[in-house]
Enzyme design. Structure first.
Site, PDB file in Angstrom:
ATOM      1  N   ARG A  21       0.852  -1.202   0.000  1.00  0.00           N
ATOM      2  CA  ARG A  21       0.000   0.000   0.000  1.00  0.00           C
ATOM      3  C   ARG A  21       0.886   1.251   0.000  1.00  0.00           C
ATOM      4  NH1 ARG A  21      -0.691   4.712   2.380  1.00  0.00           N
ATOM      5  NH2 ARG A  21      -0.449   3.810   4.455  1.00  0.00           N
ATOM      6  N   ASP A  22       1.514   1.569   1.117  1.00  0.00           N
ATOM      7  CA  ASP A  22       2.335   2.791   1.189  1.00  0.00           C
ATOM      8  C   ASP A  22       3.530   2.678   0.230  1.00  0.00           C
ATOM      9  OD1 ASP A  22       3.058   5.294   2.109  1.00  0.00           O
ATOM     10  OD2 ASP A  22       3.192   4.724   4.210  1.00  0.00           O
ATOM     11  N   HIS A 213       3.965   4.852  12.909  1.00  0.00           N
ATOM     12  CA  HIS A 213       4.236   4.731  11.471  1.00  0.00           C
ATOM     13  C   HIS A 213       5.267   5.797  11.107  1.00  0.00           C
ATOM     14  CE1 HIS A 213       2.497   4.324   7.203  1.00  0.00           C
ATOM     15  NE2 HIS A 213       3.167   5.456   7.120  1.00  0.00           N
ATOM     16  N   HIS A 215       8.504   7.351   8.674  1.00  0.00           N
ATOM     17  CA  HIS A 215       9.253   7.390   7.406  1.00  0.00           C
ATOM     18  C   HIS A 215      10.678   7.823   7.728  1.00  0.00           C
ATOM     19  CE1 HIS A 215       6.083   6.848   4.250  1.00  0.00           C
ATOM     20  NE2 HIS A 215       5.343   6.970   5.352  1.00  0.00           N
ATOM     21  N   CYS A 246       3.876   9.070   0.543  1.00  0.00           N
ATOM     22  CA  CYS A 246       2.589   9.577   0.068  1.00  0.00           C
ATOM     23  C   CYS A 246       2.797  10.428  -1.177  1.00  0.00           C
ATOM     24  CB  CYS A 246       1.922  10.416   1.170  1.00  0.00           C
ATOM     25  SG  CYS A 246       0.410  11.219   0.613  1.00  0.00           S
ATOM     26  N   ASN A 255       9.182   4.517   3.940  1.00  0.00           N
ATOM     27  CA  ASN A 255       8.912   4.154   5.336  1.00  0.00           C
ATOM     28  C   ASN A 255      10.177   3.579   5.968  1.00  0.00           C
ATOM     29  OD1 ASN A 255       6.422   3.742   3.626  1.00  0.00           O
ATOM     30  ND2 ASN A 255       5.507   3.550   5.636  1.00  0.00           N
TER      31      ASN A 255
HETATM   32  N1  COA Z   1     -13.129   4.281  -4.497  1.00  0.00           N
HETATM   33  C1  COA Z   1     -13.329   4.379  -5.836  1.00  0.00           C
HETATM   34  N2  COA Z   1     -13.725   5.510  -6.434  1.00  0.00           N
HETATM   35  C2  COA Z   1     -13.951   6.571  -5.657  1.00  0.00           C
HETATM   36  C3  COA Z   1     -13.782   6.533  -4.259  1.00  0.00           C
HETATM   37  C4  COA Z   1     -13.347   5.333  -3.689  1.00  0.00           C
HETATM   38  N3  COA Z   1     -13.120   5.204  -2.376  1.00  0.00           N
HETATM   39  N4  COA Z   1     -14.079   7.740  -3.759  1.00  0.00           N
HETATM   40  C5  COA Z   1     -14.427   8.524  -4.804  1.00  0.00           C
HETATM   41  N5  COA Z   1     -14.346   7.815  -5.953  1.00  0.00           N
HETATM   42  C6  COA Z   1     -14.593   8.271  -7.314  1.00  0.00           C
HETATM   43  C7  COA Z   1     -15.917   8.949  -7.499  1.00  0.00           C
HETATM   44  O1  COA Z   1     -16.910   8.008  -7.776  1.00  0.00           O
HETATM   45  C8  COA Z   1     -15.645   9.861  -8.663  1.00  0.00           C
HETATM   46  O2  COA Z   1     -15.615   9.123  -9.844  1.00  0.00           O
HETATM   47  P1  COA Z   1     -16.067   9.762 -11.262  1.00  0.00           P
HETATM   48  O3  COA Z   1     -15.111  10.880 -11.539  1.00  0.00           O
HETATM   49  O4  COA Z   1     -15.931   8.635 -12.227  1.00  0.00           O
HETATM   50  O5  COA Z   1     -17.465  10.238 -11.045  1.00  0.00           O
HETATM   51  C9  COA Z   1     -14.217  10.306  -8.413  1.00  0.00           C
HETATM   52  O6  COA Z   1     -13.621   9.265  -7.604  1.00  0.00           O
HETATM   53  C10 COA Z   1     -14.125  11.617  -7.695  1.00  0.00           C
HETATM   54  O7  COA Z   1     -14.957  11.561  -6.557  1.00  0.00           O
HETATM   55  P2  COA Z   1     -14.964  12.707  -5.468  1.00  0.00           P
HETATM   56  O8  COA Z   1     -15.866  12.317  -4.351  1.00  0.00           O
HETATM   57  O9  COA Z   1     -15.205  14.026  -6.141  1.00  0.00           O
HETATM   58  O10 COA Z   1     -13.512  12.591  -4.921  1.00  0.00           O
HETATM   59  P3  COA Z   1     -12.333  13.617  -5.010  1.00  0.00           P
HETATM   60  O11 COA Z   1     -11.854  13.783  -6.400  1.00  0.00           O
HETATM   61  O12 COA Z   1     -12.676  14.821  -4.216  1.00  0.00           O
HETATM   62  O13 COA Z   1     -11.229  12.743  -4.207  1.00  0.00           O
HETATM   63  C11 COA Z   1     -10.795  11.018  -2.585  1.00  0.00           C
HETATM   64  C12 COA Z   1     -11.441  12.353  -2.851  1.00  0.00           C
HETATM   65  C13 COA Z   1     -10.677  10.862  -1.073  1.00  0.00           C
HETATM   66  C14 COA Z   1     -11.682   9.924  -3.145  1.00  0.00           C
HETATM   67  C15 COA Z   1      -9.425  10.933  -3.277  1.00  0.00           C
HETATM   68  O14 COA Z   1      -8.715  12.115  -3.028  1.00  0.00           O
HETATM   69  C16 COA Z   1      -8.613   9.760  -2.806  1.00  0.00           C
HETATM   70  O15 COA Z   1      -8.938   8.614  -3.056  1.00  0.00           O
HETATM   71  N6  COA Z   1      -7.480  10.024  -2.125  1.00  0.00           N
HETATM   72  C17 COA Z   1      -6.620   9.006  -1.592  1.00  0.00           C
HETATM   73  C18 COA Z   1      -5.237   9.546  -1.448  1.00  0.00           C
HETATM   74  C19 COA Z   1      -4.299   8.504  -0.900  1.00  0.00           C
HETATM   75  O16 COA Z   1      -4.565   7.329  -0.814  1.00  0.00           O
HETATM   76  N7  COA Z   1      -3.121   8.991  -0.528  1.00  0.00           N
HETATM   77  C20 COA Z   1      -2.085   8.175  -0.016  1.00  0.00           C
HETATM   78  C21 COA Z   1      -2.344   7.622   1.322  1.00  0.00           C
HETATM   79  S1  COA Z   1      -1.923   8.694   2.645  1.00  0.00           S
HETATM   80 ZN    ZN Z   2       3.288   6.459   5.255  1.00  0.00          ZN
END
Ligand code: COA
Ligand code: ZN
Length: 314
Positions: A21-22, A213, A215, A246, A255
């Protein structure tokens, strides 16, 4: 709370792997689903307490982990290992429930700037969304942990104050999580700060499952882990080969390295339950998989029992 050396040396330390994942989330070349599954299956037999398999995030935000369902469904589930996944919102929790996971590892940041950069929403909106996820987890009898990113410092907002961290710790503790992970997302923590934070959180919430956790961005990773152990912390996230970071935190690097953490703790007499040689084999193969040298000094140098031939005298 600080333990004496004699009580430390018999202590069990739980190791939680985060490489798939990370570690993988910021890699640019897509790692095939079957390679992810094969690696997790090998790691599952190396003695971990917990493995963070993947994240159920937006595939647009983290394209590398767009195959989360296929990976979760493809792996062997070894009894005794908990399989957790990172979840940013209700949509992610519903996807995870559909394939079955042992734990939801929720995520949000203590820093507003990093929460906006990483999750595209305010901390308050994250908390409201994650509260619904906690309600769902409780009704589905699924364990729930919250990983608090930028708990020690944020690359955009600077050092994190203890009251700012405790504000979110208090709110998630009240919401009924089983555990909290205190994350040093970009390696800004130092051992004195780690000691202070670990003492305060364990004293206030002794029944919560605490994970640290770290890094190794500034070379303080293992020193920080040891500072945490000295306060009674017994659970760590770490990444095979030290891969990680990240993608939405400027300057993030790997990490703390699992094999280095295990090697150090085992030499000191702690019980990690880990098979260090299996870890080194996996780490070596991971290097071939991603096509570059990993930041694992142990992989380069070998364990302390590795002996070399005496150099020839002229
Ligand atoms: N799984 C799959 N798809 C997802 C989802 C999820 N958990 N959450 C949102 N989506 C999809 C929506 O359906 C939408 O799809 P579309 O464009 O086809 O309609 C799109 O993603 C955007 O949705 P929205 O609610 O507007 O999200 P956003 O663009 O504001 O992003 C997050 C918010 C949280 C979903 C996104 O920023 C994210 O997944 N971040 C994770 C970052 C991460 O893991 N960082 C590293 C770890 S620290
Ligand atoms: Zn981390």
């Amino acid at each position: 709370m600080t333990s004496t050396p004699s009580t430390l040396s018999s202590k069990r330390i739980y190791i939680q792997e985060v490489v798939t994942r990370d570690g993988f989330q910021a890699e640019s070349a897509f790692i095939p689903t079957e390679e992810k599954i094969a690696l997790i299956n090998r790691l599952s037999r190396a003695g971990y307490a917990k493995i963070e398999v993947t994240s159920f995030t937006s595939p647009k935000a983290i394209p590398m982990l767009a195959d989360a369902e296929a990976v979760m469904q493809g792996i062997d589930r070894i009894p005794g290992v908990e399989y957790t996944v990172l979840i940013p919102n209700l949509r992610g929790a519903e996807r995870a429930l559909a394939v079955g996971v042992d734990e939801f590892n929720l995520v949000m940041s203590v820093s507003e700037a990093h929460n906006q950069a990483n999750l595209k929403m305010s901390r308050e909106d994250s908390f409201q969304g994650l509260s619904s996820v906690i309600t769902l987890a409780h009704s589905e009898k699924t364990a729930v942990n919250i990983s608090l990113s930028t708990s020690f410092g944020c690359p955009m907002a600077g050092m994190t104050s203890l009251p700012d961290l405790m504000h979110w710790v208090d709110r998630f503790a009240a919401a009924g999580v089983r555990g909290i992970t205190i994350c040093d997302t970009t390696g800004m923590a130092n051992p004195a700060q780690v000691q202070a934070v670990c003492e305060v959180v364990q004293k206030k919430y002794p029944a919560l499952q605490w994970t640290l956790h770290f890094h190794n961005t500034r070379g303080m990773g293992l020193a920080n882990a040891l500072a945490a152990v000295n306060t009674g912390i017994n659970r760590f996230d770490s990444s095979l080969g030290g891969l990680g970071g990240c993608p939405y935190a400027p300057g993030a690097t790997g990490n703390i390295c699992t094999e280095e953490l295990v090697h150090m703790l085992d030499l000191m007499g702690f019980h990690t339950n880990m098979q260090i040689d299996a870890l080194l084999d996996c780490s070596k193969d991971l290097q071939s998989l991603i096509g570059r040298i990993l930041p694992s000094q142990l992989l380069m140098a070998g364990k302390v029992d590795r002996l070399h031939a005496t150099p020839c005298q002229p």
